[in-house]
Motif scaffolding. Structure first.
Motif, PDB file in Angstrom:
ATOM      1  N   SER A   2       0.825  -1.199   0.000  1.00 52.32           N
ATOM      2  CA  SER A   2       0.000   0.000   0.000  1.00 52.32           C
ATOM      3  C   SER A   2       0.872   1.266   0.000  1.00 52.32           C
ATOM      4  CB  SER A   2      -0.957  -0.004   1.176  1.00 52.32           C
ATOM      5  OG  SER A   2      -0.238   0.108   2.368  1.00 52.32           O
ATOM      6  N   HIS A   3       2.030   1.173   0.657  1.00 52.78           N
ATOM      7  CA  HIS A   3       2.936   2.333   0.662  1.00 52.78           C
ATOM      8  C   HIS A   3       3.489   2.580  -0.738  1.00 52.78           C
ATOM      9  CE1 HIS A   3       2.956   2.903   4.948  1.00 52.78           C
ATOM     10  NE2 HIS A   3       3.242   1.610   5.129  1.00 52.78           N
ATOM     11  N   LEU A   4       3.818   1.527  -1.399  1.00 48.77           N
ATOM     12  CA  LEU A   4       4.339   1.652  -2.751  1.00 48.77           C
ATOM     13  C   LEU A   4       3.266   2.218  -3.695  1.00 48.77           C
ATOM     14  CD1 LEU A   4       6.786   1.158  -4.535  1.00 48.77           C
ATOM     15  CD2 LEU A   4       5.932  -1.143  -4.936  1.00 48.77           C
ATOM     16  N   GLN A   5       2.042   1.762  -3.514  1.00 49.34           N
ATOM     17  CA  GLN A   5       0.932   2.255  -4.337  1.00 49.34           C
ATOM     18  C   GLN A   5       0.680   3.744  -4.069  1.00 49.34           C
ATOM     19  OE1 GLN A   5      -0.503   0.490  -6.697  1.00 49.34           O
ATOM     20  NE2 GLN A   5      -1.841   2.194  -7.269  1.00 49.34           N
ATOM     21  N   SER A   6       0.738   4.207  -2.822  1.00 47.32           N
ATOM     22  CA  SER A   6       0.507   5.616  -2.494  1.00 47.32           C
ATOM     23  C   SER A   6       1.633   6.501  -3.045  1.00 47.32           C
ATOM     24  CB  SER A   6       0.348   5.810  -0.987  1.00 47.32           C
ATOM     25  OG  SER A   6       1.522   5.450  -0.318  1.00 47.32           O
ATOM     26  N   VAL A   7       2.867   5.977  -3.043  1.00 49.49           N
ATOM     27  CA  VAL A   7       3.979   6.740  -3.616  1.00 49.49           C
ATOM     28  C   VAL A   7       3.782   6.882  -5.123  1.00 49.49           C
ATOM     29  CG1 VAL A   7       6.471   6.669  -4.075  1.00 49.49           C
ATOM     30  CG2 VAL A   7       5.610   6.150  -1.800  1.00 49.49           C
ATOM     31  N   ARG A   8       3.331   5.798  -5.784  1.00 54.00           N
ATOM     32  CA  ARG A   8       3.072   5.850  -7.226  1.00 54.00           C
ATOM     33  C   ARG A   8       1.959   6.860  -7.530  1.00 54.00           C
ATOM     34  NH1 ARG A   8       3.084  -0.511  -8.914  1.00 54.00           N
ATOM     35  NH2 ARG A   8       5.305  -0.824  -8.639  1.00 54.00           N
ATOM     36  N   ASN A   9       0.919   6.840  -6.724  1.00 56.94           N
ATOM     37  CA  ASN A   9      -0.185   7.791  -6.926  1.00 56.94           C
ATOM     38  C   ASN A   9       0.308   9.236  -6.776  1.00 56.94           C
ATOM     39  OD1 ASN A   9      -2.038   5.785  -7.439  1.00 56.94           O
ATOM     40  ND2 ASN A   9      -2.855   5.759  -5.346  1.00 56.94           N
ATOM     41  N   LEU A  11       3.386  10.377  -7.200  1.00 62.56           N
ATOM     42  CA  LEU A  11       4.229  10.700  -8.350  1.00 62.56           C
ATOM     43  C   LEU A  11       3.379  10.963  -9.589  1.00 62.56           C
ATOM     44  CD1 LEU A  11       7.256   8.243  -7.940  1.00 62.56           C
ATOM     45  CD2 LEU A  11       7.269  10.717  -7.718  1.00 62.56           C
ATOM     46  N   PHE A  12       2.339  10.163  -9.780  1.00 67.40           N
ATOM     47  CA  PHE A  12       1.451  10.364 -10.924  1.00 67.40           C
ATOM     48  C   PHE A  12       0.805  11.759 -10.881  1.00 67.40           C
ATOM     49  CE2 PHE A  12      -2.891  10.220 -12.592  1.00 67.40           C
ATOM     50  CZ  PHE A  12      -2.619   9.964 -13.929  1.00 67.40           C
ATOM     51  N   PHE A  13       0.293  12.160  -9.691  1.00 66.69           N
ATOM     52  CA  PHE A  13      -0.359  13.465  -9.567  1.00 66.69           C
ATOM     53  C   PHE A  13       0.637  14.622  -9.690  1.00 66.69           C
ATOM     54  CE2 PHE A  13      -3.778  10.921  -7.490  1.00 66.69           C
ATOM     55  CZ  PHE A  13      -4.787  11.250  -8.386  1.00 66.69           C
ATOM     56  N   VAL A  14       1.842  14.420  -9.186  1.00 63.81           N
ATOM     57  CA  VAL A  14       2.866  15.457  -9.315  1.00 63.81           C
ATOM     58  C   VAL A  14       3.195  15.664 -10.783  1.00 63.81           C
ATOM     59  CG1 VAL A  14       5.316  15.954  -8.865  1.00 63.81           C
ATOM     60  CG2 VAL A  14       3.846  15.201  -7.004  1.00 63.81           C
ATOM     61  N   LYS A  15       3.324  14.576 -11.550  1.00 59.43           N
ATOM     62  CA  LYS A  15       3.595  14.691 -12.988  1.00 59.43           C
ATOM     63  C   LYS A  15       2.444  15.405 -13.696  1.00 59.43           C
ATOM     64  CE  LYS A  15       6.562  10.624 -13.476  1.00 59.43           C
ATOM     65  NZ  LYS A  15       6.691   9.274 -14.063  1.00 59.43           N
ATOM     66  N   GLN A  16       1.209  15.074 -13.313  1.00 61.57           N
ATOM     67  CA  GLN A  16       0.047  15.719 -13.941  1.00 61.57           C
ATOM     68  C   GLN A  16       0.024  17.222 -13.649  1.00 61.57           C
ATOM     69  OE1 GLN A  16      -2.047  14.333 -16.145  1.00 61.57           O
ATOM     70  NE2 GLN A  16      -0.747  12.534 -15.964  1.00 61.57           N
ATOM     71  N   TYR A  17       0.272  17.612 -12.396  1.00 56.89           N
ATOM     72  CA  TYR A  17       0.308  19.034 -12.033  1.00 56.89           C
ATOM     73  C   TYR A  17       1.439  19.751 -12.763  1.00 56.89           C
ATOM     74  CZ  TYR A  17      -3.094  18.257  -8.314  1.00 56.89           C
ATOM     75  OH  TYR A  17      -4.228  17.952  -7.616  1.00 56.89           O
ATOM     76  N   ASN A  18       2.570  19.051 -12.909  1.00 55.76           N
ATOM     77  CA  ASN A  18       3.705  19.621 -13.636  1.00 55.76           C
ATOM     78  C   ASN A  18       3.339  19.891 -15.093  1.00 55.76           C
ATOM     79  OD1 ASN A  18       6.068  20.462 -12.545  1.00 55.76           O
ATOM     80  ND2 ASN A  18       7.149  18.512 -12.761  1.00 55.76           N
ATOM     81  N   LYS A  19       2.650  18.953 -15.730  1.00 51.07           N
ATOM     82  CA  LYS A  19       2.229  19.129 -17.119  1.00 51.07           C
ATOM     83  C   LYS A  19       1.277  20.315 -17.242  1.00 51.07           C
ATOM     84  CE  LYS A  19       2.635  14.318 -18.628  1.00 51.07           C
ATOM     85  NZ  LYS A  19       1.877  13.120 -19.061  1.00 51.07           N
ATOM     86  N   GLN A  20       0.327  20.427 -16.320  1.00 49.98           N
ATOM     87  CA  GLN A  20      -0.630  21.536 -16.362  1.00 49.98           C
ATOM     88  C   GLN A  20       0.086  22.879 -16.140  1.00 49.98           C
ATOM     89  OE1 GLN A  20      -3.705  20.770 -13.526  1.00 49.98           O
ATOM     90  NE2 GLN A  20      -4.671  19.168 -14.767  1.00 49.98           N
TER      91      GLN A  20
END
Length: 184
Positions: A2-9, A11-20
Protein backbone atom coordinates in the motif's frame (compact mmCIF):
# COMPACT_ATOMS: atom_id res chain seq x y z
CA UNK A 1 2.37 -2.79 -0.95
CA UNK A 2 0.00 0.00 0.00
CA UNK A 3 2.94 2.33 0.66
CA UNK A 4 4.34 1.65 -2.75
CA UNK A 5 0.93 2.26 -4.34
CA UNK A 6 0.51 5.62 -2.49
CA UNK A 7 3.98 6.74 -3.62
CA UNK A 8 3.07 5.85 -7.23
CA UNK A 9 -0.18 7.79 -6.93
CA UNK A 10 1.67 10.79 -5.55
CA UNK A 11 4.23 10.70 -8.35
CA UNK A 12 1.45 10.36 -10.92
CA UNK A 13 -0.36 13.46 -9.57
CA UNK A 14 2.87 15.46 -9.31
CA UNK A 15 3.60 14.69 -12.99
CA UNK A 16 0.05 15.72 -13.94
CA UNK A 17 0.31 19.03 -12.03
CA UNK A 18 3.71 19.62 -13.64
CA UNK A 19 2.23 19.13 -17.12
CA UNK A 20 -0.63 21.54 -16.36
CA UNK A 21 1.78 24.11 -14.92
CA UNK A 22 4.03 23.89 -18.01
CA UNK A 23 1.01 24.44 -20.27
CA UNK A 24 0.05 27.61 -18.35
CA UNK A 25 3.53 28.92 -17.57
CA UNK A 26 3.42 31.74 -20.15
CA UNK A 27 0.04 32.94 -18.99
CA UNK A 28 1.18 32.79 -15.37
CA UNK A 29 4.38 34.66 -16.20
CA UNK A 30 2.46 37.36 -18.07
CA UNK A 31 -0.01 37.66 -15.22
CA UNK A 32 2.92 38.21 -12.86
CA UNK A 33 4.83 40.66 -15.10
CA UNK A 34 1.88 42.82 -16.21
CA UNK A 35 1.50 44.80 -12.93
CA UNK A 36 5.27 45.28 -12.69
CA UNK A 37 5.43 46.63 -16.27
CA UNK A 38 2.40 48.86 -15.68
CA UNK A 39 3.87 50.38 -12.52
CA UNK A 40 7.23 50.90 -14.24
CA UNK A 41 5.63 52.69 -17.19
CA UNK A 42 3.64 54.95 -14.85
CA UNK A 43 6.79 55.86 -12.91
CA UNK A 44 8.65 56.69 -16.14
CA UNK A 45 5.72 58.84 -17.30
CA UNK A 46 5.54 60.74 -14.01
CA UNK A 47 9.32 61.23 -13.90
CA UNK A 48 9.25 62.56 -17.46
CA UNK A 49 6.64 65.13 -16.50
CA UNK A 50 8.27 66.26 -13.27
CA UNK A 51 11.97 66.20 -14.11
CA UNK A 52 12.93 68.78 -16.73
CA UNK A 53 15.26 67.97 -19.59
CA UNK A 54 18.88 68.14 -18.49
CA UNK A 55 19.87 70.56 -21.22
CA UNK A 56 16.99 72.94 -20.45
CA UNK A 57 17.15 74.56 -16.99
CA UNK A 58 14.16 76.20 -15.33
CA UNK A 59 14.41 79.92 -16.07
CA UNK A 60 13.18 82.31 -13.38
CA UNK A 61 13.22 86.09 -13.22
CA UNK A 62 13.52 88.08 -10.01
CA UNK A 63 11.98 91.56 -10.03
CA UNK A 64 13.41 93.85 -7.35
CA UNK A 65 10.86 96.63 -6.88
CA UNK A 66 12.24 97.54 -3.43
CA UNK A 67 15.72 98.44 -4.72
CA UNK A 68 17.26 98.81 -1.28
CA UNK A 69 20.80 97.78 -0.43
CA UNK A 70 19.53 94.64 1.35
CA UNK A 71 17.21 93.54 -1.46
CA UNK A 72 19.96 94.09 -4.04
CA UNK A 73 22.32 92.02 -1.92
CA UNK A 74 19.73 89.23 -1.69
CA UNK A 75 19.15 89.45 -5.44
CA UNK A 76 22.88 89.11 -6.19
CA UNK A 77 23.10 86.20 -3.77
CA UNK A 78 20.24 84.38 -5.50
CA UNK A 79 21.74 85.00 -8.95
CA UNK A 80 25.20 83.78 -7.91
CA UNK A 81 23.81 80.70 -6.16
CA UNK A 82 21.70 79.73 -9.16
CA UNK A 83 24.47 80.39 -11.69
CA UNK A 84 26.28 77.19 -10.66
CA UNK A 85 23.06 75.16 -10.67
CA UNK A 86 22.29 73.26 -13.89
CA UNK A 87 18.58 72.90 -13.00
CA UNK A 88 17.52 76.49 -12.34
CA UNK A 89 18.64 79.89 -13.66
CA UNK A 90 17.74 83.17 -11.97
CA UNK A 91 18.03 86.56 -13.69
CA UNK A 92 17.05 90.04 -12.53
CA UNK A 93 14.86 92.17 -14.78
CA UNK A 94 12.05 94.67 -14.74
CA UNK A 95 8.45 93.56 -14.31
CA UNK A 96 7.55 94.48 -17.90
CA UNK A 97 10.43 92.40 -19.28
CA UNK A 98 9.43 89.45 -17.11
CA UNK A 99 5.81 89.66 -18.33
CA UNK A 100 6.91 89.71 -21.96
CA UNK A 101 9.22 86.72 -21.39
CA UNK A 102 6.32 84.74 -19.88
CA UNK A 103 4.15 85.66 -22.89
CA UNK A 104 6.95 84.47 -25.20
CA UNK A 105 7.19 81.23 -23.17
CA UNK A 106 10.88 81.89 -22.41
CA UNK A 107 10.72 81.71 -18.61
CA UNK A 108 8.80 79.49 -16.21
CA UNK A 109 7.85 82.18 -13.72
CA UNK A 110 8.91 85.35 -11.99
CA UNK A 111 8.70 86.58 -8.44
CA UNK A 112 9.29 90.01 -6.99
CA UNK A 113 10.39 91.80 -3.87
CA UNK A 114 7.64 94.45 -3.52
CA UNK A 115 8.26 98.06 -2.53
CA UNK A 116 8.86 98.37 1.21
CA UNK A 117 10.03 94.75 1.40
CA UNK A 118 13.11 95.47 3.52
CA UNK A 119 11.38 98.05 5.72
CA UNK A 120 8.56 95.59 6.44
CA UNK A 121 11.09 92.91 7.37
CA UNK A 122 12.81 95.25 9.82
CA UNK A 123 9.49 96.31 11.32
CA UNK A 124 8.32 92.72 11.79
CA UNK A 125 5.39 93.01 9.42
CA UNK A 126 4.30 90.09 7.29
CA UNK A 127 5.77 90.17 3.80
CA UNK A 128 4.30 88.46 0.76
CA UNK A 129 6.41 87.59 -2.25
CA UNK A 130 4.22 87.61 -5.36
CA UNK A 131 4.89 84.76 -7.79
CA UNK A 132 3.60 84.74 -11.37
CA UNK A 133 3.77 81.39 -13.14
CA UNK A 134 3.74 80.52 -16.81
CA UNK A 135 0.46 78.72 -17.63
CA UNK A 136 2.17 76.63 -20.31
CA UNK A 137 4.79 75.38 -17.82
CA UNK A 138 2.76 74.46 -14.72
CA UNK A 139 5.17 71.87 -13.30
CA UNK A 140 8.18 74.17 -13.50
CA UNK A 141 6.11 77.03 -12.06
CA UNK A 142 5.15 74.83 -9.12
CA UNK A 143 8.81 73.95 -8.49
CA UNK A 144 9.64 77.67 -8.45
CA UNK A 145 6.73 78.33 -6.07
CA UNK A 146 8.06 75.72 -3.64
CA UNK A 147 11.59 77.19 -3.84
CA UNK A 148 10.31 80.71 -3.18
CA UNK A 149 8.22 79.50 -0.25
CA UNK A 150 11.31 77.79 1.16
CA UNK A 151 13.22 81.08 0.78
CA UNK A 152 10.33 82.89 2.50
CA UNK A 153 10.58 80.54 5.48
CA UNK A 154 14.30 81.33 5.75
CA UNK A 155 13.50 85.05 5.60
CA UNK A 156 10.91 84.63 8.35
CA UNK A 157 13.53 82.99 10.55
CA UNK A 158 16.00 85.81 9.84
CA UNK A 159 13.26 88.34 10.54
CA UNK A 160 12.58 86.76 13.94
CA UNK A 161 16.27 86.97 14.81
CA UNK A 162 16.48 90.63 13.72
CA UNK A 163 13.41 91.53 15.77
CA UNK A 164 14.81 89.81 18.85
CA UNK A 165 18.11 91.68 18.54
CA UNK A 166 16.26 94.96 17.95
CA UNK A 167 14.08 94.44 21.03
CA UNK A 168 17.05 93.75 23.30
CA UNK A 169 18.96 96.71 21.82
CA UNK A 170 16.01 98.98 22.69
CA UNK A 171 15.96 97.70 26.28
CA UNK A 172 19.69 98.43 26.66
CA UNK A 173 19.11 102.03 25.50
CA UNK A 174 21.48 101.71 22.57
CA UNK A 175 21.60 104.79 20.30
CA UNK A 176 19.42 104.47 17.18
CA UNK A 177 22.33 104.80 14.71
CA UNK A 178 24.36 102.10 16.44
CA UNK A 179 21.30 99.82 16.73
CA UNK A 180 20.47 100.18 13.01
CA UNK A 181 24.08 99.47 12.08
CA UNK A 182 24.03 96.34 14.24
CA UNK A 183 20.76 95.19 12.61
CA UNK A 184 22.28 95.53 9.15
Amino acid sequence: MSHLQSVRNMLFFVKQYNKQLLKKKWATLLLFLFPICLIGLLLILIAGLIIPAENEPIRVVLVDEDETQESMMLTRLLEETASDNPVIRVATMSKESAKSLIENNTISSYFSFPEGFTADLYEGESVTIPIVGNPSKPTESYVVKELVESMARLLATAQANILTINEYAKKVDMPNEEREEMLL
